[in-house]
Design an enzyme around this catalytic site. Structure first.
Site, PDB file in Angstrom:
ATOM      1  CG  ASP A 139      -0.113  -3.742   4.604  1.00 55.37           C
ATOM      2  OD1 ASP A 139       0.938  -3.343   5.134  1.00 55.37           O
ATOM      3  OD2 ASP A 139      -0.887  -4.554   5.157  1.00 55.37           O
ATOM      4  CG  HIS A 161       1.705   1.713   5.499  1.00 59.46           C
ATOM      5  ND1 HIS A 161       2.437   1.069   4.520  1.00 59.46           N
ATOM      6  CD2 HIS A 161       0.769   0.810   5.923  1.00 59.46           C
ATOM      7  CE1 HIS A 161       1.986  -0.162   4.365  1.00 59.46           C
ATOM      8  NE2 HIS A 161       0.970  -0.343   5.196  1.00 59.46           N
TER       9      HIS A 161
END
Length: 286
Positions: free
Chosen positions: A104, A266
């Site tokens: 990320d 995620h």
């Protein structure tokens, strides 16, 4: 959590980083994303520690690391500054080179470390992300609808901090069942600190400003990543939906790009740690 690892604060120059490190062998730095702390790696780091010295810092502004005052140009929280922190951490721990893996927002820091300090990065792992400049160049209505938080957190007309601080648990979510009791407690302490919330917003403001400019300048100059690159995406996230073949984007930045996927959402380090650790171990082994 992190059995056998050392937790300490390490001075890297302009900031002090809270760092968890342990294991033995060639070093690998694991960089978390937003809004996590280094504790997001607690299920992955021990699986790598038998063959690697694993170093997990909180990025500047996040968790227990320093939160220096922001500046009008948002360079304090630019990925260039965070990359310099990573190099300072290697210096402090006595490592000339290391593999650097980021998830990320941490992926952008890892990429910037490889571009700005190529002699210090032996291998680069990027998880669930393409370069900021590339993402913004491809920004369309679908991207804006799914990744609207980039622009909410990054704008200044009605700063996001007030909204987030009104109820951080509702805004950020997370649970001890998904993250682990200790990791969730660490994360929750962070998101309830207004200084951390401000720093995380500054991270996104830097993304729309100096980070994008740095990526675009590198593309214009033809700069490329010289070390091997591994791109890993979560199969239940939206990398493929947004970009088709996101690994192809990384091939515009490096000659040696490998790709792998993980069956997870995620937060792959929390949801599929064994699979992620296996993918990373294979890449780190050469």
């Amino acid at each position: 959590m992190f059995a056998g690892f050392t937790l300490e604060e390490i001075d890297v120059g302009p900031v002090r980083l809270r760092v968890r490190h342990g294991g033995s062998g060639p070093p690998v730095v694991l960089l978390h994303g937003h809004p996590r702390t280094h504790a997001t790696w607690h299920r992955v780091a021990p699986l790598l520690a038998d063959r690697h010295t694993v170093i997990c810092p909180d990025l500047r502004g996040y968790g227990g690391s320093s939160k220096p005052p922001s500046d009008p140009a948002h360079t304090t929280y630019a990925k260039r500054a965070m990359a310099a922190d990573a190099v300072g951490l290697l210096d402090a721990l006595g490592h000339d080179r290391a593999a650097v893996v980021g998830h990320d927002r941490g992926a952008y820091v890892a990429m910037r470390t490889a571009l700005d300090h190529p002699a210090r990065v032996s291998r680069l792992g990027v998880l669930d992300g393409v370069p900021i400049g590339e993402a913004l160049a491809r920004c369309d209505a679908r991207f804006a609808a799914r990744w609207w938080h980039w622009f909410f957190l990054g704008q200044l007309d009605k700063p996001a901090e007030r909204v987030i601080n009104a109820d951080p648990d509702a805004w950020y979510g997370g649970s001890p069942a998904a993250m682990g009791e200790e990791a969730y407690a660490d994360y929750r302490r962070a998101i309830h600190d207004p200084a951390t919330v401000h720093a995380m917003c500054e991270d996104y403001r830097a993304g729309l400003g100096p980070d994008r400019a740095a990526d675009n300048a590198d593309r214009a100059a033809g700069r490329r990543i010289g070390c091997p690159v591994l791109f890993v995406w979560s199969e239940r996230d939206d990398m493929v939906d947004l970009y088709g073949d996101p690994a192809a984007i990384w091939r515009d930045w490096a000659d040696d790009v490998r790709a792998a996927s993980v069956d997870s959402g995620h937060h792959m380090a929390e949801e599929a740690p064994e699979r992620l650790a296996a993918v990373l171990a294979d890449f780190l082994a050469g």
